[in-house]
Design a protein around this motif. Structure first.
Motif, PDB file in Angstrom:
ATOM      1  N   MET A 181       8.712  11.039  -9.056  1.00 44.43           N
ATOM      2  CA  MET A 181       8.277  10.032  -8.091  1.00 44.43           C
ATOM      3  C   MET A 181       7.161  10.546  -7.189  1.00 44.43           C
ATOM      4  N   ASP A 182       6.377   9.581  -6.666  1.00 44.75           N
ATOM      5  CA  ASP A 182       5.286   9.890  -5.738  1.00 44.75           C
ATOM      6  C   ASP A 182       5.348   8.861  -4.616  1.00 44.75           C
ATOM      7  N   ASP A 183       4.280   8.721  -3.851  1.00 42.05           N
ATOM      8  CA  ASP A 183       4.278   7.753  -2.751  1.00 42.05           C
ATOM      9  C   ASP A 183       4.595   6.346  -3.246  1.00 42.05           C
ATOM     10  N   ALA A 184       4.087   6.008  -4.421  1.00 42.40           N
ATOM     11  CA  ALA A 184       4.405   4.743  -5.087  1.00 42.40           C
ATOM     12  C   ALA A 184       4.823   5.068  -6.510  1.00 42.40           C
ATOM     13  N   THR A 185       5.946   4.504  -6.926  1.00 44.86           N
ATOM     14  CA  THR A 185       6.431   4.733  -8.282  1.00 44.86           C
ATOM     15  C   THR A 185       6.672   3.387  -8.948  1.00 44.86           C
ATOM     16  N   LEU A 186       6.050   3.203 -10.108  1.00 50.05           N
ATOM     17  CA  LEU A 186       6.201   1.972 -10.870  1.00 50.05           C
ATOM     18  C   LEU A 186       7.040   2.282 -12.108  1.00 50.05           C
ATOM     19  N   VAL A 187       8.253   1.733 -12.137  1.00 51.50           N
ATOM     20  CA  VAL A 187       9.151   1.900 -13.281  1.00 51.50           C
ATOM     21  C   VAL A 187       8.934   0.711 -14.214  1.00 51.50           C
ATOM     22  N   TYR A 188       8.576   1.012 -15.442  1.00 52.72           N
ATOM     23  CA  TYR A 188       8.127   0.013 -16.416  1.00 52.72           C
ATOM     24  C   TYR A 188       9.095   0.001 -17.595  1.00 52.72           C
ATOM     25  N   VAL A 189       9.857  -1.089 -17.764  1.00 53.87           N
ATOM     26  CA  VAL A 189      10.855  -1.198 -18.825  1.00 53.87           C
ATOM     27  C   VAL A 189      10.264  -2.041 -19.952  1.00 53.87           C
ATOM     28  N   PHE A 270       9.611  -2.309 -11.664  1.00 53.84           N
ATOM     29  CA  PHE A 270      10.145  -2.105 -10.324  1.00 53.84           C
ATOM     30  C   PHE A 270       9.184  -1.168  -9.593  1.00 53.84           C
ATOM     31  N   LEU A 271       8.644  -1.615  -8.462  1.00 56.20           N
ATOM     32  CA  LEU A 271       7.759  -0.781  -7.649  1.00 56.20           C
ATOM     33  C   LEU A 271       8.547  -0.280  -6.455  1.00 56.20           C
ATOM     34  N   ALA A 272       8.593   1.045  -6.287  1.00 58.52           N
ATOM     35  CA  ALA A 272       9.385   1.655  -5.221  1.00 58.52           C
ATOM     36  C   ALA A 272       8.553   2.666  -4.444  1.00 58.52           C
ATOM     37  N   GLY A 273       8.966   2.885  -3.192  1.00 60.87           N
ATOM     38  CA  GLY A 273       8.364   3.926  -2.376  1.00 60.87           C
ATOM     39  C   GLY A 273       8.956   5.282  -2.714  1.00 60.87           C
ATOM     40  N   ARG A 274       8.495   6.303  -2.014  1.00 61.54           N
ATOM     41  CA  ARG A 274       8.928   7.667  -2.325  1.00 61.54           C
ATOM     42  C   ARG A 274      10.439   7.847  -2.187  1.00 61.54           C
ATOM     43  N   ASP A 275      11.060   7.089  -1.269  1.00 62.52           N
ATOM     44  CA  ASP A 275      12.501   7.232  -1.065  1.00 62.52           C
ATOM     45  C   ASP A 275      13.327   6.428  -2.064  1.00 62.52           C
ATOM     46  N   GLY A 276      12.661   5.715  -2.976  1.00 61.02           N
ATOM     47  CA  GLY A 276      13.377   4.962  -3.998  1.00 61.02           C
ATOM     48  C   GLY A 276      13.692   3.533  -3.629  1.00 61.02           C
ATOM     49  N   THR A 277      13.234   3.066  -2.459  1.00 60.87           N
ATOM     50  CA  THR A 277      13.459   1.674  -2.070  1.00 60.87           C
ATOM     51  C   THR A 277      12.510   0.761  -2.831  1.00 60.87           C
ATOM     52  N   GLU A 289      -4.917  -7.348 -10.897  1.00 59.30           N
ATOM     53  CA  GLU A 289      -5.146  -7.990  -9.596  1.00 59.30           C
ATOM     54  C   GLU A 289      -3.841  -8.288  -8.874  1.00 59.30           C
ATOM     55  N   THR A 290      -2.758  -8.418  -9.615  1.00 59.33           N
ATOM     56  CA  THR A 290      -1.439  -8.636  -9.009  1.00 59.33           C
ATOM     57  C   THR A 290      -0.783  -7.322  -8.619  1.00 59.33           C
ATOM     58  N   LEU A 291      -0.872  -6.319  -9.489  1.00 53.56           N
ATOM     59  CA  LEU A 291      -0.163  -5.061  -9.274  1.00 53.56           C
ATOM     60  C   LEU A 291      -0.836  -4.155  -8.243  1.00 53.56           C
ATOM     61  N   GLU A 292      -2.156  -4.052  -8.296  1.00 54.67           N
ATOM     62  CA  GLU A 292      -2.835  -3.052  -7.465  1.00 54.67           C
ATOM     63  C   GLU A 292      -2.638  -3.255  -5.962  1.00 54.67           C
ATOM     64  N   PRO A 293      -2.746  -4.477  -5.419  1.00 57.27           N
ATOM     65  CA  PRO A 293      -2.530  -4.624  -3.977  1.00 57.27           C
ATOM     66  C   PRO A 293      -1.161  -4.170  -3.517  1.00 57.27           C
ATOM     67  N   ALA A 294      -0.125  -4.456  -4.322  1.00 59.33           N
ATOM     68  CA  ALA A 294       1.216  -4.024  -3.963  1.00 59.33           C
ATOM     69  C   ALA A 294       1.336  -2.500  -3.981  1.00 59.33           C
ATOM     70  N   ILE A 295       0.682  -1.870  -4.941  1.00 60.78           N
ATOM     71  CA  ILE A 295       0.701  -0.412  -5.025  1.00 60.78           C
ATOM     72  C   ILE A 295      -0.034   0.198  -3.841  1.00 60.78           C
ATOM     73  N   ARG A 296      -1.161  -0.372  -3.504  1.00 65.54           N
ATOM     74  CA  ARG A 296      -1.987   0.198  -2.420  1.00 65.54           C
ATOM     75  C   ARG A 296      -1.295   0.100  -1.055  1.00 65.54           C
ATOM     76  N   GLU A 297      -0.380  -0.859  -0.902  1.00 61.57           N
ATOM     77  CA  GLU A 297       0.361  -0.923   0.345  1.00 61.57           C
ATOM     78  C   GLU A 297       1.209   0.331   0.554  1.00 61.57           C
ATOM     79  N   LEU A 298       1.531   1.020  -0.530  1.00 67.85           N
ATOM     80  CA  LEU A 298       2.357   2.226  -0.448  1.00 67.85           C
ATOM     81  C   LEU A 298       1.535   3.514  -0.415  1.00 67.85           C
ATOM     82  N   ILE A 299       0.347   3.496  -1.014  1.00 67.67           N
ATOM     83  CA  ILE A 299      -0.405   4.743  -1.107  1.00 67.67           C
ATOM     84  C   ILE A 299      -1.562   4.844  -0.119  1.00 67.67           C
ATOM     85  N   ASP A 300      -1.978   3.728   0.484  1.00 72.16           N
ATOM     86  CA  ASP A 300      -3.100   3.775   1.432  1.00 72.16           C
ATOM     87  C   ASP A 300      -2.624   4.173   2.844  1.00 72.16           C
TER      88      ASP A 300
END
Length: 300
Positions: A181-189, A270-277, A289-300
């Protein structure tokens, strides 16, 4: 009565014992079985177990029947969840793609088998072309054998914690999500050659290439084994090569799948922060365009 017994047009065959999975002949056997049903099951007639037991006794046919039994049980859950998330009913082509069936004809036959069994709730109506016209999802939700599964799949995931996730790496050896895991973790099933998975793989790879250094970790969980699909390591490698995928991938286990709500639609992310939430939950194909803004909220 258990959920497995509920969808029992082929259940009696399972009592003969499960065979090892992952054999390349299974898709051919599955086609033979479904085409036989297509040619012999009259409208309104109940499928006869004895006829299938007598006709399909080869090991590859037993494996195919085992997988089809799982498909029969998952189909109502998939249809209800798909409508709940997409706001429309899936097409025969989408049903075929989600269950790795050989085409729209196979999806139609699966629905015909469900319609022929008096133990299956009459929750769906089809039009003259065989496509779904309407469903009574309350009928599915009201059944004790489905209520919990539907609730888990449709209940909001945001704010919940990722379960403990570990599995075998594609390259060999075990890995735990906690170590990846990192600041943002995307679990892809996903599963191999699932049409929307083929479509989303290069999108995820581009995000991985551009944002890994900024704190994004993408971890794929491949469901081939738990879905009893006969894909080999070579098949998975070819799928990954088509999408140019280089991010980490593990084999999904039944325990991890259960912890993720028994995923019924592929891909699920599932997109989670470093603590797994979990902060976002995505189902089916998503564009950058859908995924990147949500990811950037965690890494910026």
């Amino acid at each position: 009565m258990s959920a497995t017994r509920f969808f029992s047009p082929l259940l009696g065959l399972l009592l003969l014992g499960a065979a090892p999975h992952g054999v390349a002949q299974a898709p051919e056997a599955e086609r033979r079985i479904l085409e036989h049903v297509r040619d012999t099951l009259a409208p309104g007639e109940r499928l006869l177990l004895s006829a299938l037991v007598e006709r399909f006794q080869a090991p590859d046919e037993q494996r195919a029947l085992d997988r089809l039994n799982d498909v029969f049980f998952r189909t109502p859950l998939f249809i209800v969840e798909f409508e709940g998330r997409q706001g429309r009913l899936p097409t025969l082509a989408e049903i075929a793609g989600q269950f790795s069936l050989y085409g729209e004809e196979a999806a139609d036959i699966v629905l015909r088998i469900m319609e022929s069994d008096p133990r299956v709730p009459r929750f769906l109506v089809r039009n003259a072309d065989g496509e779904l016209a309407s469903i009574d999802d309350d009928m599915v939700r009201a059944d004790d054998r489905f209520a919990q599964a539907v609730a888990r799949s449709l209940t909001g995931w945001e704010g919940r914690m990722l379960p403990e996730i570990a599995g075998e790496r594609f390259a060999g050896g075990e890995a735990a999500l906690a170590d990846l895991m990192d600041d943002a973790t995307l679990v892809y099933v996903w599963f191999t050659n699932c049409p929307p998975c083929v479509q989303i793989a290069p999108v995820l790879q581009s995000l991985h290439a551009d944002l890994e250094a900024e704190g994004l970790s993408i971890v794929g969980l491949n469901a081939d084994r738990v879905l009893k699909l006969p894909y080999t390591d070579e098949d998975r490698a070819a799928h990954q090569a088509r999408g140019g995928v280089t991010f980490e991938n593990l084999h999904l286990t039944s325990e991890v799948r259960a912890g993720l709500g028994n995923v019924n639609i592929f891909p699920t992310l599932f997109l989670a922060g470093r603590d797994g939430t979990i902060v976002r939950h995505f189902v089916n194909f998503q564009d950058r365009e859908t995924l990147e803004p949500a990811i950037r909220e965690l890494i910026d």
